[in-house]
Each structure stands twice: as structure tokens, then as C-alpha cells.
Design a protein around this motif. Structure first.
Motif, PDB file in Angstrom:
ATOM      1  N   CYS A 137      -1.531   0.723   9.776  1.00  0.00           N
ATOM      2  CA  CYS A 137      -0.464   1.214   8.896  1.00  0.00           C
ATOM      3  C   CYS A 137      -0.970   1.373   7.466  1.00  0.00           C
ATOM      4  O   CYS A 137      -0.648   2.359   6.794  1.00  0.00           O
ATOM      5  CB  CYS A 137       0.739   0.268   8.927  1.00  0.00           C
ATOM      6  N   MET A 138      -1.784   0.414   6.992  1.00  0.00           N
ATOM      7  CA  MET A 138      -2.367   0.537   5.656  1.00  0.00           C
ATOM      8  C   MET A 138      -3.227   1.797   5.570  1.00  0.00           C
ATOM      9  O   MET A 138      -3.170   2.528   4.573  1.00  0.00           O
ATOM     10  CB  MET A 138      -3.234  -0.679   5.333  1.00  0.00           C
ATOM     11  N   THR A 139      -4.010   2.040   6.610  1.00  0.00           N
ATOM     12  CA  THR A 139      -4.862   3.226   6.637  1.00  0.00           C
ATOM     13  C   THR A 139      -4.014   4.491   6.613  1.00  0.00           C
ATOM     14  O   THR A 139      -4.337   5.460   5.909  1.00  0.00           O
ATOM     15  CB  THR A 139      -5.771   3.201   7.882  1.00  0.00           C
ATOM     16  N   TRP A 140      -2.928   4.477   7.364  1.00  0.00           N
ATOM     17  CA  TRP A 140      -2.017   5.629   7.376  1.00  0.00           C
ATOM     18  C   TRP A 140      -1.458   5.891   5.983  1.00  0.00           C
ATOM     19  O   TRP A 140      -1.471   7.027   5.496  1.00  0.00           O
ATOM     20  CB  TRP A 140      -0.890   5.404   8.375  1.00  0.00           C
ATOM     21  N   THR A 177     -12.725   2.525   3.370  1.00  0.00           N
ATOM     22  CA  THR A 177     -12.836   1.092   3.615  1.00  0.00           C
ATOM     23  C   THR A 177     -11.842   0.639   4.683  1.00  0.00           C
ATOM     24  O   THR A 177     -12.192  -0.123   5.594  1.00  0.00           O
ATOM     25  CB  THR A 177     -12.600   0.308   2.311  1.00  0.00           C
ATOM     26  N   LEU A 178     -10.602   1.093   4.582  1.00  0.00           N
ATOM     27  CA  LEU A 178      -9.601   0.720   5.583  1.00  0.00           C
ATOM     28  C   LEU A 178      -9.944   1.285   6.955  1.00  0.00           C
ATOM     29  O   LEU A 178      -9.725   0.616   7.978  1.00  0.00           O
ATOM     30  CB  LEU A 178      -8.219   1.192   5.144  1.00  0.00           C
ATOM     31  N   GLY A 179     -10.488   2.492   6.998  1.00  0.00           N
ATOM     32  CA  GLY A 179     -10.915   3.053   8.275  1.00  0.00           C
ATOM     33  C   GLY A 179     -12.000   2.213   8.929  1.00  0.00           C
ATOM     34  O   GLY A 179     -11.971   1.966  10.144  1.00  0.00           O
ATOM     35  N   ILE A 180     -12.952   1.760   8.135  1.00  0.00           N
ATOM     36  CA  ILE A 180     -14.013   0.891   8.654  1.00  0.00           C
ATOM     37  C   ILE A 180     -13.422  -0.434   9.140  1.00  0.00           C
ATOM     38  O   ILE A 180     -13.804  -0.945  10.206  1.00  0.00           O
ATOM     39  CB  ILE A 180     -15.096   0.672   7.573  1.00  0.00           C
ATOM     40  N   THR A 201       0.841  -1.196   0.000  1.00  0.00           N
ATOM     41  CA  THR A 201       0.000   0.000   0.000  1.00  0.00           C
ATOM     42  C   THR A 201       0.876   1.246   0.000  1.00  0.00           C
ATOM     43  O   THR A 201       0.623   2.197  -0.726  1.00  0.00           O
ATOM     44  CB  THR A 201      -0.936   0.000   1.226  1.00  0.00           C
ATOM     45  N   TYR A 202       1.921   1.214   0.820  1.00  0.00           N
ATOM     46  CA  TYR A 202       2.864   2.343   0.886  1.00  0.00           C
ATOM     47  C   TYR A 202       3.542   2.568  -0.466  1.00  0.00           C
ATOM     48  O   TYR A 202       3.623   3.686  -0.954  1.00  0.00           O
ATOM     49  CB  TYR A 202       3.912   2.069   1.965  1.00  0.00           C
ATOM     50  N   SER A 203       4.022   1.487  -1.076  1.00  0.00           N
ATOM     51  CA  SER A 203       4.779   1.633  -2.314  1.00  0.00           C
ATOM     52  C   SER A 203       3.887   1.760  -3.546  1.00  0.00           C
ATOM     53  O   SER A 203       4.371   2.024  -4.642  1.00  0.00           O
ATOM     54  CB  SER A 203       5.744   0.450  -2.483  1.00  0.00           C
TER      55      SER A 203
END
Length: 179
Positions: free
Chosen positions: A144-147, A102-105, A68-70
Motif C-alpha cells: 500500500c505504501m508503494t502504491w 526503495t519501497l519497491g525493493i 504516506t498517502y496523506s
């Protein structure tokens, strides 16, 4: 402020990368030791398989966060290739916002789930370690994905180059992926 967010995002990404490297080395060491002890000394480690599975799951979740970061997650982009570059960029932004929501949920429900008493009381059969320790690492990777997704939404320039579609001016052929 945005520069700080981007610097922190890069630091978290580097940390995830080194964590994956360390866990992969540890997993390799555990499995090699298990093979040697089992087949040469007939004395296997009773906990090796369970710990190896947990480490592999952690590597997988941290790996998805790092992807997700990259910006290298696998996706079907046939619609993006059919749109004009400006339209595809707008669609990418909309998809980034939907991904963030979606990630926040997922973070919310995962946090609620791990706080349940039946989850807190679950213990690993071989190591007798509470399983919520393992689950919390997975939930940490969700955060971390959400961030990473939030930084991608807040800093539009942070969209990686192979996401942007451009018109090939030399041939006049349709859009292609810029590398």
C-alpha cells in the motif's frame, strides 16, 4: 486513467483509516477486557498480550502507509528551505522517485522473505496461529505504501500543499511552508 488511479488511491487511504480506527477500538476492547478479567475475576485471557502486540504492530504499519498517502511523514527539510521554490519542487520529485524505488525493493524482499519455509512454519506460542498471517498484513501495508508513492510520482498535482515551498512575497523573507 489518472483520475481512476487517484480515486483508487483515495479509496485505499480511506480503507486504511477505517482499518486503523477499527483495530484501535478492538485493541482497546481487548485490553480493557483483560484488565477487568485479571483484576476483578482473577481469570485473565491467556492470549490477550500477544494479540494486543500484533494488533499494535499492524496499526503502526498501516498508519505509516496512511501517512504516506496523506503526505504527512516526518522529514528533515532544512535543505528544502534553503533552496528556491522551483529547485525544492524538483528535489521533492527526485525524493519521491527514490522513495518509490526503495519501497519497491522492500516489497520484493519482504515477499521473498515471507515465502521461506522457516517463516511459513513459524507458529505463535499462545494462539497457535501461523505467524505468516501477521507478517502478510505487514507486507500488505508495504505494498500500500508503494502504491501511494507511485500515485504521488505519477500524478504530480497530488503533492500535498504543505510540501510545497513558496516565497513569501509580502515580506521578502525566505521560503516558508504553505499551509
Amino acid at each position: 486513467m489518472l483520475k481512476f488511479l487517484e480515486t483508487l488511491d483515495h479509496a485505499i487511504g480511506r480503507g486504511e483509516r477505517w482499518l486503523m480506527v477499527a483495530l484501535t477500538a478492538g485493541l482497546t476492547l481487548i485490553l480493557c477486557t483483560q484488565v477487568i478479567l485479571r483484576y476483578f475475576f482473577n481469570s485473565p485471557l491467556f492470549w490477550a498480550e500477544e494479540v494486543a502486540v500484533q494488533v499494535l504492530i499492524i496499526i503502526s504499519f498501516v498508519g505509516v502507509s496512511y501517512l504516506t498517502y496523506s503526505g504527512k511523514l516526518v522529514r528533515v527539510d532544512f535543505l528544502l528551505t534553503m533552496l528556491k521554490p522551483q529547485s525544492s519542487l524538483v528535489l521533492l520529485r527526485v525524493l519521491d522517485i527514490i522513495g518509490l524505488i526503495t519501497l519497491g525493493i522492500m516489497c520484493y524482499f519482504a515477499t521473498e522473505w515471507i515465502q521461506r519455509p522457516e517463516i511459513r512454519g513459524d507458529v505463535s506460542p499462545t494462539t497457535q496461529i501461523p505467524r505468516w498471517y501477521n507478517y502478510s498484513i505487514l507486507i500488505f501495508s508495504f505494498y500500500c505504501m508503494t502504491w501511494h508513492q507511485a500515485v504521488k510520482v505519477l500524478i504530480p498535482e497530488n503533492i500535498d500543499m504543505h510540501q510545497l515551498l513558496v516565497e513569501d512575497e509580502s515580506t521578502g523573507d525566505g521560503p516558508e511552508v504553505r499551509s
